[in-house]
Design a protein around this motif. Sequence first.
Motif, PDB file in Angstrom:
ATOM      1  N   ASP A 160      45.601 -30.008  34.282  1.00  0.00           N
ATOM      2  CA  ASP A 160      46.073 -30.924  35.328  1.00  0.00           C
ATOM      3  C   ASP A 160      46.719 -32.160  34.726  1.00  0.00           C
ATOM      4  OD1 ASP A 160      45.013 -29.340  37.468  1.00  0.00           O
ATOM      5  OD2 ASP A 160      43.019 -30.124  36.970  1.00  0.00           O
ATOM      6  N   ARG A 161      47.665 -32.744  35.491  1.00  0.00           N
ATOM      7  CA  ARG A 161      48.239 -34.042  35.123  1.00  0.00           C
ATOM      8  C   ARG A 161      47.440 -35.107  35.868  1.00  0.00           C
ATOM      9  NH1 ARG A 161      53.508 -31.323  35.998  1.00  0.00           N
ATOM     10  NH2 ARG A 161      54.385 -30.827  33.964  1.00  0.00           N
ATOM     11  N   ILE A 162      46.644 -35.882  35.143  1.00  0.00           N
ATOM     12  CA  ILE A 162      45.738 -36.855  35.761  1.00  0.00           C
ATOM     13  C   ILE A 162      46.038 -38.245  35.214  1.00  0.00           C
ATOM     14  CG2 ILE A 162      43.332 -37.511  36.113  1.00  0.00           C
ATOM     15  CD1 ILE A 162      42.559 -34.605  35.609  1.00  0.00           C
ATOM     16  N   PRO A 163      46.439 -39.190  36.078  1.00  0.00           N
ATOM     17  CA  PRO A 163      46.635 -40.573  35.598  1.00  0.00           C
ATOM     18  C   PRO A 163      45.285 -41.216  35.300  1.00  0.00           C
ATOM     19  CG  PRO A 163      46.937 -40.461  37.969  1.00  0.00           C
ATOM     20  CD  PRO A 163      46.781 -39.047  37.506  1.00  0.00           C
ATOM     21  N   LEU A 164      45.251 -42.077  34.288  1.00  0.00           N
ATOM     22  CA  LEU A 164      44.005 -42.733  33.882  1.00  0.00           C
ATOM     23  C   LEU A 164      44.241 -44.230  33.728  1.00  0.00           C
ATOM     24  CD1 LEU A 164      42.827 -40.210  31.111  1.00  0.00           C
ATOM     25  CD2 LEU A 164      41.894 -40.428  33.424  1.00  0.00           C
ATOM     26  N   GLY A 165      43.409 -45.026  34.409  1.00  0.00           N
ATOM     27  CA  GLY A 165      43.475 -46.468  34.232  1.00  0.00           C
ATOM     28  C   GLY A 165      42.802 -46.877  32.941  1.00  0.00           C
ATOM     29  N   PRO A 166      42.963 -48.128  32.525  1.00  0.00           N
ATOM     30  CA  PRO A 166      42.314 -48.593  31.287  1.00  0.00           C
ATOM     31  C   PRO A 166      40.804 -48.367  31.344  1.00  0.00           C
ATOM     32  CG  PRO A 166      43.892 -50.214  32.074  1.00  0.00           C
ATOM     33  CD  PRO A 166      43.769 -49.197  33.165  1.00  0.00           C
ATOM     34  N   GLY A 167      40.259 -47.703  30.345  1.00  0.00           N
ATOM     35  CA  GLY A 167      38.833 -47.434  30.267  1.00  0.00           C
ATOM     36  C   GLY A 167      38.386 -46.215  31.054  1.00  0.00           C
ATOM     37  N   GLU A 168      39.260 -45.665  31.869  1.00  0.00           N
ATOM     38  CA  GLU A 168      38.881 -44.484  32.646  1.00  0.00           C
ATOM     39  C   GLU A 168      38.949 -43.226  31.783  1.00  0.00           C
ATOM     40  OE1 GLU A 168      40.172 -45.693  37.206  1.00  0.00           O
ATOM     41  OE2 GLU A 168      41.469 -44.371  36.037  1.00  0.00           O
ATOM     42  N   TYR A 169      38.250 -42.190  32.234  1.00  0.00           N
ATOM     43  CA  TYR A 169      38.286 -40.934  31.500  1.00  0.00           C
ATOM     44  C   TYR A 169      38.248 -39.763  32.482  1.00  0.00           C
ATOM     45  CZ  TYR A 169      33.220 -40.525  32.308  1.00  0.00           C
ATOM     46  OH  TYR A 169      31.993 -40.424  32.889  1.00  0.00           O
TER      47      TYR A 169
END
Length: 243
Positions: free
Chosen positions: A82-91
């Motif tokens: 999957d293409r999953i956007p991640l914010g800072p610190g997210e996983y």
Amino acid sequence: MTDSARDAPDTTPADDVSGLRLRWPDAVTQDPDLDALVIDVVNTGSEVWRPASTRLLVVGALLAQASDSGGFSFGYVGGAGDRIPLGPGEYARVPVRLAPFDWSSAVPGPHLVRAALVAPGLVVDPPLVVELTQERIDRVRSEQAPDPAVEVRHRRRLDEQLSGLRAMLTASERLGDVAAAVASASDEEDGVARIAAVLGCGPDAARQVFGSPLHRLRSSSSLDAEVARVLRRMEGLPDPENP
């Protein structure tokens, strides 16, 4: 690391993955489950990571420590992950798709699981240490052991296929006799019986000849190749008469 199954080159610009890291979850490092292995893809950067082409597909390999060279081969199907956007610190926690492992030669002791995010080739470091016990090795070997009854049935089907192919090869040398047998038959069953008498084969093989298109019977080289393929598939299978 090598990739044995790359798709055609993608014209999409490569994503900047410099802020991404692969991390083994604590639950995995404390009690690894090779049947349900997962890993975290972590955004350690200061900005939101939005993938344009990178899919979060992680592949891995179980390797004996003594033979570990730091690399492994893998194959995958294009479009997986999957293409999953991640914010800072997210996983994102994603499954690790392990390459096939040769359990037949496995020995107890510590092994390593190396893993990599496919598209950018991002590798986890350090690898996961897994202790293989003799109990686990025996269990997996037992689960992977072929069912003798299934193998015998498979061998019988191949025997029937081989008999039919050999009857077709004989028929290819006696097309006139086969045609005359069919022409003089009163019905299909009579035609099959007459072909069996002409070729000296069993009724099942004769039925395969009866149902074969003429162009197939005229191609002896193609039939020879099919016989060779069936013989290769029979290698190692038990004899139904002496399993």
